[in-house]
Every structure is written in C-alpha cells, then in structure tokens.
Scaffold this motif. Structure first.
Motif, PDB file in Angstrom:
ATOM      1  N   SER A  55      12.226   0.487  -2.247  1.00 39.67           N
ATOM      2  CA  SER A  55      12.463  -0.870  -1.745  1.00 39.67           C
ATOM      3  C   SER A  55      11.194  -1.395  -1.069  1.00 39.67           C
ATOM      4  O   SER A  55      10.291  -0.631  -0.729  1.00 39.67           O
ATOM      5  CB  SER A  55      13.612  -0.848  -0.736  1.00 39.67           C
ATOM      6  N   GLU A  56      11.165  -2.714  -0.874  1.00 40.93           N
ATOM      7  CA  GLU A  56       9.990  -3.338  -0.243  1.00 40.93           C
ATOM      8  C   GLU A  56       9.814  -2.829   1.190  1.00 40.93           C
ATOM      9  O   GLU A  56       8.694  -2.640   1.646  1.00 40.93           O
ATOM     10  CB  GLU A  56      10.122  -4.872  -0.249  1.00 40.93           C
ATOM     11  N   ASP A  57      10.930  -2.611   1.902  1.00 42.79           N
ATOM     12  CA  ASP A  57      10.859  -2.097   3.277  1.00 42.79           C
ATOM     13  C   ASP A  57      10.237  -0.698   3.289  1.00 42.79           C
ATOM     14  O   ASP A  57       9.396  -0.383   4.130  1.00 42.79           O
ATOM     15  CB  ASP A  57      12.252  -2.026   3.910  1.00 42.79           C
ATOM     16  N   LEU A  58      10.656   0.133   2.347  1.00 45.35           N
ATOM     17  CA  LEU A  58      10.141   1.492   2.249  1.00 45.35           C
ATOM     18  C   LEU A  58       8.640   1.471   1.959  1.00 45.35           C
ATOM     19  O   LEU A  58       7.862   2.225   2.555  1.00 45.35           O
ATOM     20  CB  LEU A  58      10.894   2.254   1.156  1.00 45.35           C
ATOM     21  N   GLY A 102       6.575  -0.993   2.669  1.00 49.38           N
ATOM     22  CA  GLY A 102       5.901  -1.501   3.869  1.00 49.38           C
ATOM     23  C   GLY A 102       5.738  -0.422   4.928  1.00 49.38           C
ATOM     24  O   GLY A 102       4.672  -0.291   5.541  1.00 49.38           O
ATOM     25  N   ASN A 103       6.810   0.363   5.132  1.00 45.56           N
ATOM     26  CA  ASN A 103       6.741   1.456   6.106  1.00 45.56           C
ATOM     27  C   ASN A 103       5.722   2.511   5.678  1.00 45.56           C
ATOM     28  O   ASN A 103       5.003   3.069   6.515  1.00 45.56           O
ATOM     29  CB  ASN A 103       8.113   2.103   6.298  1.00 45.56           C
TER      30      ASN A 103
END
Length: 185
Positions: free
Chosen positions: A149-152, A154-155
């Motif tokens: 995912s985009e959040d993953l 980014g992290n």
C-alpha cells in the motif's frame, strides 16, 4: 511489513555497511604520524612472477611509533619487497640490512597534515555518496513494489531515510576522529 520491502531495506543496509567498511579501510591507509603495519597494506610484491600482497610474504611489525620492520619469510625476497615498497610510492625510504627491511616513518609537517586531512575528508565524502546511492536505489525499488500500500511504501521510505541519517552520522564521527588523529602532533 511486506517481505519485498523488508528485503529492499536489508539490501540498502548492507550497501551502507559496505560503504562504512570501505571508509574504515581507506582511513587506516592514511597515516597519522604513528607507524602502523596498515601503512604497507597496499604494497604488492613480485613473488615468483605473481603480484602478492606484502603481508603474505613477510611479517610486518612496528617496534616503536616511528619504525616499521618487514621480516621476509624467504631471504631471497628482500630486494623484491624493497622494490615493492618503492613502487607503491608511499614516500618511505626502505633500508635493507641483509636480514630485514627497516622503514623510518618521518614526522608529518603541518602542510602534510592538512593534505592528509583533506584526503580523509574526500574519502568520507565518497562514503556518503555511496550511502546516498544506496538510499536512492532503495527508494526507487520501494516505489516499484506492486503489492504494497502507499502508506507502507511511505513508511518504508521514512525507514530508509532514518537508516541513511544514522550511517551519515557514523561517517561524520569517523572523519572527525581521523582528523583529530592526523592533526595531533
């Protein structure tokens, strides 16, 4: 954390570790006034037709802070070792006493100390470039990861940046230590 992203971060960490270990090796070759066997680490000797590192044909010791002795395992190698030290262009004048080779390490001048500090700074900058390249490669690989995912993503990029900052700080610490060592008379 996604397996691909974990692998990318581990690969980046390994590349950064390699940059640090290369820097350590390069800094150990920069002499700081005190004699050290590592100063002759780059010397290659013609050993029966093949180029061989000096430490594989002789014992290299430092009896005191200003002297390096090279004790060959075969007496026939004395001239070859002497020639190898001259060819390495380290600024040393080896003396052959028939048994071993003795090198007196001259004290550094202020000008030479500054030049060595600049050389150390250049090596540190090269290590930082290597670390930043590892970060860039990791970030590009993270962006190409499809099943995250985009959040993953980014992290993961934040983790890579924190890793980069940690390694750049290590390089700065190593450089300041070496500069202090070089400039201390």
């Amino acid at each position: 954390m996604n397996e691909d992203i974990k692998f990318i971060i581990d690969t980046a960490k390994e590349a950064m570790d390699n940059a640090i270990s290369h820097l350590e090796k390069q800094l150990s070759n920069i002499r700081a006034g005190k004699a050290s066997p590592a100063m002759l680490g780059s010397v290659m000797v013609d050993y029966y037709g093949s180029q061989t590192p000096l430490n594989q044909v002789a014992n290299v010791n430092t009896p005191d802070g200003r002297t390096i002795t090279v004790q060959p395992w075969e007496k026939a190698m004395l001239q070859e070792i002497e020639r190898g030290i001259m060819v390495a262009n380290l600024g040393f004048n080896p003396m052959n006493n028939g048994e071993s080779i003795i090198i007196n390490v001259p004290p550094l001048t202020e000008e030479r100390r500054r030049s060595l500090a600049k050389q150390a700074k250049a090596e540190a900058e090269d290590a930082k470039v290597g670390i930043r390249n590892a970060r860039k490669d990791a970030n590009n690989d993270i962006k190409k990861t499809d099943d995250a995912s985009e959040d993953l993503k980014g992290n993961a990029e934040i983790d890579v940046q924190q890793l980069t900052d940690k390694y750049v700080t290590r390089v700065d610490d190593m450089l300041s230590l070496k500069e202090k060592e070089i400039m201390t008379v």
